[in-house]
Each structure stands twice: as C-alpha cells, then as structure tokens.
Design an enzyme around this catalytic site. Sequence first.
Site, PDB file in Angstrom:
ATOM      1  N   ASP A  12       0.884  -1.165   0.000  1.00  0.00           N
ATOM      2  CA  ASP A  12       0.000   0.000   0.000  1.00  0.00           C
ATOM      3  C   ASP A  12       0.916   1.207   0.000  1.00  0.00           C
ATOM      4  O   ASP A  12       1.638   1.452   0.960  1.00  0.00           O
ATOM      5  CB  ASP A  12      -0.867  -0.034   1.264  1.00  0.00           C
ATOM      6  CG  ASP A  12      -1.719   1.223   1.436  1.00  0.00           C
ATOM      7  OD1 ASP A  12      -1.552   2.181   0.641  1.00  0.00           O
ATOM      8  OD2 ASP A  12      -2.537   1.247   2.363  1.00  0.00           O
ATOM      9  N   ASP A  53      -4.229  -1.715  -1.878  1.00  0.00           N
ATOM     10  CA  ASP A  53      -2.946  -2.404  -2.085  1.00  0.00           C
ATOM     11  C   ASP A  53      -2.700  -2.719  -3.552  1.00  0.00           C
ATOM     12  O   ASP A  53      -3.588  -3.239  -4.235  1.00  0.00           O
ATOM     13  CB  ASP A  53      -2.932  -3.718  -1.309  1.00  0.00           C
ATOM     14  CG  ASP A  53      -3.068  -3.482   0.177  1.00  0.00           C
ATOM     15  OD1 ASP A  53      -2.153  -2.866   0.747  1.00  0.00           O
ATOM     16  OD2 ASP A  53      -4.094  -3.879   0.758  1.00  0.00           O
ATOM     17  N   ASP A 131      -7.551  -7.233   1.629  1.00  0.00           N
ATOM     18  CA  ASP A 131      -7.299  -5.894   2.187  1.00  0.00           C
ATOM     19  C   ASP A 131      -8.121  -5.724   3.460  1.00  0.00           C
ATOM     20  O   ASP A 131      -9.184  -6.320   3.607  1.00  0.00           O
ATOM     21  CB  ASP A 131      -7.659  -4.816   1.162  1.00  0.00           C
ATOM     22  CG  ASP A 131      -7.195  -3.431   1.621  1.00  0.00           C
ATOM     23  OD1 ASP A 131      -6.188  -3.354   2.366  1.00  0.00           O
ATOM     24  OD2 ASP A 131      -7.823  -2.426   1.240  1.00  0.00           O
ATOM     25  N   TYR A 231       1.685   1.235  14.852  1.00  0.00           N
ATOM     26  CA  TYR A 231       0.689   1.126  13.795  1.00  0.00           C
ATOM     27  C   TYR A 231       1.171   1.755  12.492  1.00  0.00           C
ATOM     28  O   TYR A 231       1.534   2.912  12.456  1.00  0.00           O
ATOM     29  CB  TYR A 231      -0.603   1.830  14.224  1.00  0.00           C
ATOM     30  CG  TYR A 231      -1.616   1.869  13.109  1.00  0.00           C
ATOM     31  CD1 TYR A 231      -2.289   0.706  12.738  1.00  0.00           C
ATOM     32  CD2 TYR A 231      -1.884   3.029  12.412  1.00  0.00           C
ATOM     33  CE1 TYR A 231      -3.207   0.713  11.714  1.00  0.00           C
ATOM     34  CE2 TYR A 231      -2.804   3.042  11.381  1.00  0.00           C
ATOM     35  CZ  TYR A 231      -3.462   1.886  11.029  1.00  0.00           C
ATOM     36  OH  TYR A 231      -4.363   1.898  10.002  1.00  0.00           O
ATOM     37  N   LYS A 234      -2.651  -2.222   8.231  1.00  0.00           N
ATOM     38  CA  LYS A 234      -2.805  -3.672   8.393  1.00  0.00           C
ATOM     39  C   LYS A 234      -1.883  -4.398   7.434  1.00  0.00           C
ATOM     40  O   LYS A 234      -1.245  -3.798   6.591  1.00  0.00           O
ATOM     41  CB  LYS A 234      -4.261  -4.066   8.172  1.00  0.00           C
ATOM     42  CG  LYS A 234      -5.033  -4.144   9.483  1.00  0.00           C
ATOM     43  CD  LYS A 234      -4.644  -5.375  10.298  1.00  0.00           C
ATOM     44  CE  LYS A 234      -5.095  -5.192  11.741  1.00  0.00           C
ATOM     45  NZ  LYS A 234      -4.504  -6.147  12.648  1.00  0.00           N
ATOM     46  N   TYR A 349      -4.165   1.413  17.623  1.00  0.00           N
ATOM     47  CA  TYR A 349      -3.998   2.769  18.164  1.00  0.00           C
ATOM     48  C   TYR A 349      -3.766   2.654  19.670  1.00  0.00           C
ATOM     49  O   TYR A 349      -4.198   1.682  20.286  1.00  0.00           O
ATOM     50  CB  TYR A 349      -5.252   3.613  17.920  1.00  0.00           C
ATOM     51  CG  TYR A 349      -5.493   3.954  16.470  1.00  0.00           C
ATOM     52  CD1 TYR A 349      -5.219   5.221  15.969  1.00  0.00           C
ATOM     53  CD2 TYR A 349      -5.987   2.993  15.593  1.00  0.00           C
ATOM     54  CE1 TYR A 349      -5.450   5.537  14.640  1.00  0.00           C
ATOM     55  CE2 TYR A 349      -6.219   3.295  14.258  1.00  0.00           C
ATOM     56  CZ  TYR A 349      -5.946   4.570  13.784  1.00  0.00           C
ATOM     57  OH  TYR A 349      -6.167   4.865  12.468  1.00  0.00           O
TER      58      TYR A 349
HETATM   59  C1  F6R Z   1      -6.290   1.580   7.164  1.00  0.00           C
HETATM   60  C2  F6R Z   1      -7.577   1.414   7.806  1.00  0.00           C
HETATM   61  C3  F6R Z   1      -8.396   2.592   8.162  1.00  0.00           C
HETATM   62  C4  F6R Z   1      -7.723   3.652   8.992  1.00  0.00           C
HETATM   63  C5  F6R Z   1      -8.732   4.769   9.355  1.00  0.00           C
HETATM   64  C6  F6R Z   1      -8.140   5.877  10.146  1.00  0.00           C
HETATM   65  O1  F6R Z   1      -5.914   0.482   6.448  1.00  0.00           O
HETATM   66  O2  F6R Z   1      -7.995   0.331   8.039  1.00  0.00           O
HETATM   67  O3  F6R Z   1      -9.552   2.123   8.807  1.00  0.00           O
HETATM   68  O4  F6R Z   1      -7.161   3.080  10.134  1.00  0.00           O
HETATM   69  O5  F6R Z   1      -9.248   5.305   8.159  1.00  0.00           O
HETATM   70  O6  F6R Z   1      -6.982   6.345   9.557  1.00  0.00           O
HETATM   71  P1  F6R Z   1      -6.179   7.611  10.130  1.00  0.00           P
HETATM   72  O7  F6R Z   1      -5.955   7.370  11.600  1.00  0.00           O
HETATM   73  O8  F6R Z   1      -4.916   7.619   9.347  1.00  0.00           O
HETATM   74  O9  F6R Z   1      -7.061   8.789   9.857  1.00  0.00           O
HETATM   75 MG    MG Z   2      -4.479  -2.223   2.485  1.00  0.00          MG
HETATM   76 MG    MG Z   3      -3.976   1.237   3.787  1.00  0.00          MG
END
Ligand code: F6R
Ligand code: MG
Ligand code: MG
Length: 368
Positions: A12, A53, A131, A231, A234, A349
């Site tokens: 990704d 991805d 994903d 983090y 994923k 987180y």
């Molecule tokens: C990423 C994912 C998303 C993010 C979410 C918050 O693969 O699964 O659910 O974790 O959109 O992203 P941030 O904290 O970067 O705003």
């Molecule tokens: Mg991904």
């Molecule tokens: Mg991602």
Amino acid sequence: MSKITLSIIKADVGSVGGHIKPSEEMIQEVKKYVKNKGKNILIDYYVGHTGDDIAILSTHRKGVLNPQVHKLCWDAFLAATKIAKKQGLYGAGQDLLKSSFSGNVKGMGPAVAEMEIEERPAEPFLFFAADKTEPGAFNLPLYLSFCDPMYTAGFVLSPVLKKGFRFVIMDVAYTKADKIIELNAPEEIYDIAALLRDNGRFVVESIWSRATGEQVVSASTTRLHNIAGKYVGKDDPVMLVRTQKNFPATGEILSPYTIGHYVSGFMRGSHAGPLMPVKRNSTISYFDGPPVISCLAFSVKNGKLTGPADVFDHPYWDYVREKVARKAEEIRRQGFFGQAMLPMTELEYTGVMDTLKKLEKRFTIRKK
Ligand code: F6R
Ligand code: MG
Ligand code: MG
C-alpha cells in the site's frame, strides 16, 4: 525445462480519498515501470489492486527472494509513491518501511508470496489478495481446503489427495528470526487446528503435497506492527495456490470463502469484520471495510501467463456478498463492545491504553 518462479509482491503506497484504492496514475506507473525495467528479469507479469494495495504478480527463472526481482518491485512502488505524493494521496509510501533496499523486501514492509515450481503440463493457480485484514485470515480457509473432506471432496474421491498435506506454520509473534513448525494432515489435524485458531499469532506459510513433495501454497506472513513496532497499517496478505489434479480443485480451494468468516482489520485495523469475496480491482467502503478478498485464476506455461479469470465475479458470489454484508451489519450493531473491537494486544492505536493508564489512578480498593 528449468524451474519457474511465481512471485507476488504487494504494498500500500497511497490511496485516493482515504484507504479506498490507489489512483489510476499510480497503477499505470507500476505497470510501465515493471514493463520497462523488468524486460530482462521477468518472463511475464500482472499488476492489479485490491482495496488500497497494489500487487505485482510476476513469473521468472530466478528463484524465490531474488534481489533483482524484489528490487524491481520495490522501485516500482517507489515510483508509485512519488505519484501518490504529487497527487496528495493518503498514506503515500506507507508500506515502504525502510529507507534503502537491502537484498529482498522481506521485513521491509511489502507482503511477499513466492513459489519455485516445476511446471506441470497444465499449471492452473490462484492469486489471492486481501485488504483490511492480516495473514491469519487465510488460516480457516486453508485448514478447510487441506484438511476437511466436507470442503475438499477429493479427500474421499482421490487416492492421491488422501495421502494428505504438510503444513508449515509460522509463529509470527517471534520476531528475531523465522520460527516455524511442520505438521502433517490428516494425522495431526487437531494440532494444526489448535495453532491455526489463534490466527493473530500462528500463520500458514506454505503447504506441500505429501504424495508428490510439491509445494501447493505460499502465503505472506508479514506483520507490519512487528516490523515497525507501531501502527503503520494492516498487513493485507497475498497468497498463491496451485490447483487441480494432485491438489485440491479450484472450486475446493474457493469453497470456504462462502463462510465470510470474521477476521481482524475492519475500521482502524482494530475491529472484527467478515471477509467478503470481491471482484478484481474492488475498492473499500463501509466502515473502512469490510475486509475483502479477491482471487484471480491463471494458467502458466513456460512462465507465460494466460488469464486472469476473476473467480469471485459470478452470480453465486453476489449471493455470498449479500450474506456477508448482513454479517458485517450484525457485528457493527454492537459498535466497540466485546468481540466487535479487537483485544488490547491487537489494537492499532494507543488511545485505549492511554485512557486506562489515566483512569488507573482513580480506581480505589473498597474497604470491607
Ligand atoms: C487503514 C484502515 C483505516 C484507517 C482509518 C483511520 O488500512 O484500516 O480504517 O485506520 O481510516 O486512519 P487515520 O488514523 O490515518 O485517519
Ligand atoms: Mg491495504
Ligand atoms: Mg492502507
């Protein structure tokens, strides 16, 4: 005929509008890069995306973990990262965790699944990419296809399949080196089950035919938070599975995906959600999910690919997608309570930890 290698390397490196999909320009860049720079390295290739991805499937004669092949893909992802940055896309370069390339991409962020094989006269195989989930998402379907005659009728019908398969399973919690165990199906299926149920820790790395000694499955085992210590997204796994004849049939490999089993990786990589089989180049939507899996079927001859056939693009899977959507809605109704949100060790987180630390000071022990 010398052996050929099938390689999937995926990362990704940025996406449009959140964690939805890479931009068209990024995909074109990866295709162009692999086409031009891969001329003397690869026999053939295919580039596609599942959610955010980008995966590069290639064929070559250089064996697994080959520095030239890995560097080619790493550099293609770097080129796509440049575009993602220019376009202001989200998470540009997020899976390229190291600043310089060294040897192969293992442990550097991208996921890898590779197999060196002696091509059979007809060589069908499947290319899976998921994903919003993690490598352990393959545990249940692999267990069912390679251990259970309820899913693989071949165990009852074919004397060759009856000889069973050898599982190589990795303990991904151990990060100093690869820690693996080999277990034989069917004699040890209860031991295999005991490990694979814990799919955040024990992950299938490969499966081998006990009848012919051939490798049938190669799956990626990377856990990004084990590499980065925090983090970074994923681990969105990829997998190669050879099918038919002495191996489970394509349909037997696909049959467990009718379940839509609950996996880790829904919203913020911190919730459980059902794994939805989707068509190729599908995007991400509801609650940053649901976790999705795509599967493309190819045939390969002397390294030349024919295909893909998009196996989840069929009316049957429309029906499954509806069922899985209902499962997604069902678990979402309980928000962050209980099984809907992942256990503390899997949260991506630190917010909950910080809150608990703060509140700990306010707890009192009541006197009797
Ligand atoms: C990423 C994912 C998303 C993010 C979410 C918050 O693969 O699964 O659910 O974790 O959109 O992203 P941030 O904290 O970067 O705003
Ligand atoms: Mg991904
Ligand atoms: Mg991602």
